[in-house]
Design a protein around this motif. Structure first.
Motif, PDB file in Angstrom:
ATOM      1  N   SER A  69       0.821  -1.212   0.000  1.00  0.00           N
ATOM      2  CA  SER A  69       0.000   0.000   0.000  1.00  0.00           C
ATOM      3  C   SER A  69       0.856   1.262   0.000  1.00  0.00           C
ATOM      4  N   HIS A  70       2.133   1.134   0.377  1.00  0.00           N
ATOM      5  CA  HIS A  70       3.062   2.264   0.360  1.00  0.00           C
ATOM      6  C   HIS A  70       3.758   2.425  -0.994  1.00  0.00           C
ATOM      7  N   PHE A  71       3.429   1.533  -1.946  1.00  0.00           N
ATOM      8  CA  PHE A  71       4.064   1.566  -3.267  1.00  0.00           C
ATOM      9  C   PHE A  71       2.983   1.461  -4.336  1.00  0.00           C
ATOM     10  N   PRO A  72       2.321   2.540  -4.706  1.00  0.00           N
ATOM     11  CA  PRO A  72       1.266   2.484  -5.719  1.00  0.00           C
ATOM     12  C   PRO A  72       1.772   1.869  -7.023  1.00  0.00           C
ATOM     13  N   GLY A  73       0.942   1.016  -7.616  1.00  0.00           N
ATOM     14  CA  GLY A  73       1.323   0.365  -8.863  1.00  0.00           C
ATOM     15  C   GLY A  73       1.119   1.279 -10.047  1.00  0.00           C
ATOM     16  N   SER A  74       2.050   1.224 -10.996  1.00  0.00           N
ATOM     17  CA  SER A  74       1.922   1.993 -12.224  1.00  0.00           C
ATOM     18  C   SER A  74       2.840   1.380 -13.270  1.00  0.00           C
ATOM     19  N   GLY A  75       2.576   1.678 -14.515  1.00  0.00           N
ATOM     20  CA  GLY A  75       3.422   1.183 -15.586  1.00  0.00           C
ATOM     21  C   GLY A  75       3.207  -0.288 -15.859  1.00  0.00           C
ATOM     22  N   ASP A  76       4.290  -1.013 -16.074  1.00  0.00           N
ATOM     23  CA  ASP A  76       4.256  -2.429 -16.429  1.00  0.00           C
ATOM     24  C   ASP A  76       4.152  -3.273 -15.166  1.00  0.00           C
TER      25      ASP A  76
END
Length: 530
Positions: free
Chosen positions: A272-279
């Motif tokens: 939850s401290h590392f939002p997902g984005s990209g690949d």
């Protein structure tokens, strides 16, 4: 949207009801039960019983199970712990006096009292509609009349020849002239058929008391086991309160310890401290997932055990403060060098299934004999193949998971459930021994961070950091793309023994009434709706 030019499978979709399992015959059985007036509980137990026959290496009546239930689609999730306990005489001192220095796979001391049958009968009595005899009838017919061995099951059996050959009954049932049978070979388990028939006719006592129990106890005692008739007669699962966290606006429910579901929630709390984005398969993102897993698993083997016997600090493990602290330990460019020491918990096999019925009763159900074909020990008259779940115990009295009378071992098998806005929206599970906690978090991140549909998220290649090391198993698709980059970051990269895990899930769209299901191509099964 799926690329229809690529190999793969589409989501299963339906409006009425749906089942997803790792065996086609189990999925079809669940659908038949639903069509014949049964509900999701009846269908789940019927499907599991079929898998005890056709996927005996993964589950059986000599094993354990856990379940999460939502009645009518409510977010008031029920959890059932159907895991078995160590015999009453199984003290560390007694085992040491017998010369036992470790809990080996085929040893009778690795065999805990099976909890599956007790769980089936309790869940059906409390929440089902059908008679147990009718629920078990499809499995009984397959066991007695024969079934064709599915490809993945045949593959797993071939890897376990040594274990199965060690027991004359298991060898007779599962091997052909001492060799692994090819996919499509017809097998029979007529002794198991008779036992299932007795359970259908007489209920749980047919298994835990009387001639079947007497044979099981006599068989285990003949191997040197400490099991008694009282151990079997007193076997009992229990309803427990699920543990929960929130991830990307959804509530994620897991069974509490002695299962490792709390570790899946810990990984999600870190992510939850590392939002997902990209690949979703970039080395940067997978690095974060691997490190979150390594940190959470370090806590797992220090703390997760039977809460009836030791204090498990659930609030601490799920606290925002701990998640923030662990997230702060992750270097996005380099593997963490020092992790807490803990004992190895083997990575083994399981079945997972989920069912949603027309009344939106939702079942997330998981069952296992631990290692493929469990202990390899099989009773000759009743056809019960015993689990080896007691291997998860420690003989060190200082460990939280040390063996003790009536204690349940730490379990790797975990069903999952997602709710939102007062409704259940997805039962899900990921098989694969200790991979399961990471598998839950990996799957949910791909669905909620990256917007993948269930089947697309299940189809993605997988990786798993072996606990206590910086070594990472990677399926070949990932080794070819990010393997060298991971090695540069300080990880060891290795090939898994076989494809990692297996998953099933069903999404409930409450606005349209449509169900969407996914099933893992790493197994033989499918999702199917009506």
């Amino acid at each position: 949207m799926r690329d229809f030019e690529l190999p793969g499978r589409s989501l299963a979709v339906s409006r009425n009801a749906m089942a997803a399992t790792s065996q086609p015959l189990a999925t079809l059985t669940a659908i038949d039960i639903l069509r014949n007036g049964g509900n999701a509980i009846d269908a789940a137990v019927a499907a599991c019983a079929v898998q005890c026959v056709v996927e005996a290496g993964s589950t059986g009546i000599g094993g354990d199970c856990f379940a999460l239930l939502s009645l009518g689609g409510s977010d008031k999730v029920l959890a059932y712990n159907g895991s078995g306990r160590a015999p009453a005489a199984a003290t560390i001192e007694h085992l040491r006096s017998l010369g036992v220095s470790s809990l080996e796979r085929t040893s009778p001391h690795s065999i805990t009292i099976p909890g599956a049958v007790d769980a089936w009968t309790r869940l059906v009595a409390d929440h089902g509609r059908m008679k147990m005899a009718d629920i078990l009838a499809p499995a009984i017919k397959l066991a007695r009349d024969g079934y064709a061995l599915p490809p993945r099951t045949a593959h797993d059996l071939a890897a376990e020849i040594a274990t199965v050959s060690n027991d004359p009954t298991a060898s007779r049932i599962f091997l052909v002239d001492g060799e692994a049978p090819a996919a499509g070979t017809v097998q029979y388990q007529r002794e198991l058929a008779d036992t299932l028939e007795a359970i259908g006719r007489e209920g749980r006592d047919a298994f835990y008391r009387g001639p079947i129990a007497e044979e099981m106890v006599g068989f285990l005692n003949g191997l040197g086991g400490l099991h008694t008739l009282d151990d079997f007669a007193n076997a009992s699962g229990e309803y427990v309160t699920p543990v929960r966290t929130t991830f990307r606006g959804y509530d994620i429910h897991e069974c509490p310890p002695n299962g490792q579901g709390i570790i899946a929630l810990m990984i999600l709390n870190i992510l939850s401290h590392f939002p997902g984005s990209g690949d979703p398969l970039s080395p940067e993102r997978l690095h974060i997932e691997v490190e979150a897993t390594r940190l959470a698993y370090a806590a797992r083997n220090r703390f997760v055990a039977d809460p009836a016997k030791v204090d498990v600090p659930v609030d601490y493990l799920l606290s925002d403060a701990l998640a923030k602290e662990l997230a702060g330990m992750i270097n996005p460019e380099k593997a963490i060098a020092d992790l807490p020491d803990f004992d190895e918990v083997p990575h083994r096999d399981t079945i997972y299934l989920c069912v949603v019925d027309e009344d939106r009763n939702v079942v997330s159900f998981i069952s296992s004999v631990f290692f493929p074909y469990g202990s390899g020990r099989m009773t000759p008259k009743s056809g019960v193949l015993f689990q080896n779940r007691g291997m998860s115990f420690s003989l060190d009295p200082a460990k939280a998971n040390s063996i003790a009378p009536g204690k349940r071992p730490m379990h790797t098998i975990i069903p999952g459930m997602v709710t939102k806005a007062g409704k259940a929206v997805m039962p899900f599970g990921v098989m694969g021994g200790q991979y399961q906690a990471m598998g839950h978090a990996h799957f949910l991140s791909k669905v909620f961070d990256y917007g993948l549909d269930l089947q697309a998220a299940i189809d993605l290649p997988r990786l798993f950091p072996l606990p206590g090391t910086a070594n990472v198993e990677m399926e070949h698709r990932l080794r070819a793309t990010i393997g060298k980059e991971f090695e540069k970051r300080g990880f060891g990269v290795q090939e898994p023994q076989s494809a990692i895990g297996g998953a099933q899930a069903i999404w409930i769209d409450w606005e349209t009434g449509v169900l969407k299901g996914g099933s893992d191509p790493r197994k033989d099964g499918m999702a199917l709706g009506i």
